[in-house]
Motif scaffolding. Structure first.
Motif, mmCIF file in Angstrom:
data_model
loop_
_atom_site.group_PDB
_atom_site.id
_atom_site.type_symbol
_atom_site.label_atom_id
_atom_site.label_comp_id
_atom_site.label_asym_id
_atom_site.label_seq_id
_atom_site.Cartn_x
_atom_site.Cartn_y
_atom_site.Cartn_z
ATOM 1 N N ALA A 47 70.384 19.087 -52.214
ATOM 2 C CA ALA A 47 70.875 19.022 -53.593
ATOM 3 C C ALA A 47 69.985 18.228 -54.529
ATOM 4 N N ILE B 173 77.117 19.575 -50.775
ATOM 5 C CA ILE B 173 75.965 20.464 -50.981
ATOM 6 C C ILE B 173 74.749 19.835 -50.318
ATOM 7 N N GLY C 76 69.919 23.829 -55.078
ATOM 8 C CA GLY C 76 70.992 22.898 -54.740
ATOM 9 C C GLY C 76 71.407 22.058 -55.933
ATOM 10 N N ASN D 129 72.547 24.738 -48.157
ATOM 11 C CA ASN D 129 71.465 25.257 -48.982
ATOM 12 C C ASN D 129 70.082 24.804 -48.539
#
Length: 237
Positions: A13, A10, A18, A89
């Motif tokens: 994050a 991810i 995230g 993300n």
């Protein structure tokens, strides 16, 4: 435990959406690879992941450092040999200003993170997704990509380019076990939202965790969707 024994990376994050996705994936049994610019933020998320019974590998990384992205795939291959899930993300709002007032270097910075860094991540990590029996990738997007707003030129243009890139990538992978989808959360209480709408008060919008389960659905090996735009706010959390 839909993500049990799955390796999920991810980006962005260390906070916001995230971080919420990381906690949701940990609750489903994933081993997480978390990247973000802020080491302290990543460590806080790691604490929450461990409290949920999960495990995480932390990689402090500024995605504007392209050469570092290029080495990420090799490093993860050495450690894990594959990636089962990828959540792209990380993103930047940029200034809310007329298009004619946008400084070239500012537009380059926003496009650099929202589009070019994503491209480099795809180049670096696609082989690891292909090494999985059922790799899943989710690209986080936003409504201005398709619904332009005055003064949002940098952000809207970058998200529109991001969506085009992701859709092309999905088409290229359709004959492989890898699936790529776009996910659009609804309005939520993040720092990016606060920068865009400084007049809103804490609690005016749902917390990021409200939409995180929708990302888990798209990372599930049972998910067969590909090349779709999934509006997470159209479904119950």
């Amino acid at each position: 435990m839909r993500l049990s024994d799955r390796i999920v990376c991810i980006t962005g994050a260390s906070r916001g959406f995230g971080a919420a996705v990381a906690r949701a994936c940990a609750a489903e049994g994933a081993h997480l690879v978390l990247t973000g610019r802020t080491k302290g933020g990543l460590e806080e998320v790691d604490d929450a992941v461990r409290a949920a019974g999960g495990q995480a590998t932390l990689i402090p990384l500024d995605l504007r450092q392209g050469q570092m992205i290029d080495t990420l795939g090799a490093a993860l291959y050495e450690r894990f040999g594959r990636l089962d899930g990828l959540v792209l993300n990380a993103g930047e709002l940029g200034p809310i200003t007329p298009v004619s007032h946008l400084e070239p270097k500012v537009l380059e910075r926003v496009m650099g993170l929202n589009v070019l860094a994503t491209h480099r991540l795809i180049r670096s990590l696609e082989p690891l997704l292909k090494a999985s029996a059922d790799g899943r990738a989710v690209v986080v997007t936003d409504a201005p990509a398709r619904e332009p707003r005055a003064y949002w030129g940098a952000y809207a243009a970058s998200k529109a380019a991001l969506e085009a890139l992701a859709r092309c990538w999905a088409l290229e992978l359709r004959i492989t076990p890898v699936r790529v989808n776009l996910a659009e959360p609804g309005p939520m209480g993040t720092r990016l939202r606060g920068d865009a709408f400084p007049g809103e008060k804490p609690g005016d919008q749902p917390e990021p965790a409200h939409y995180a389960a929708g990302i888990v659905d798209l990372l599930d090996p049972a998910c067969t969707r590909n090349g779709e735009l999934v509006r997470l706010h159209d479904s119950p959390a």
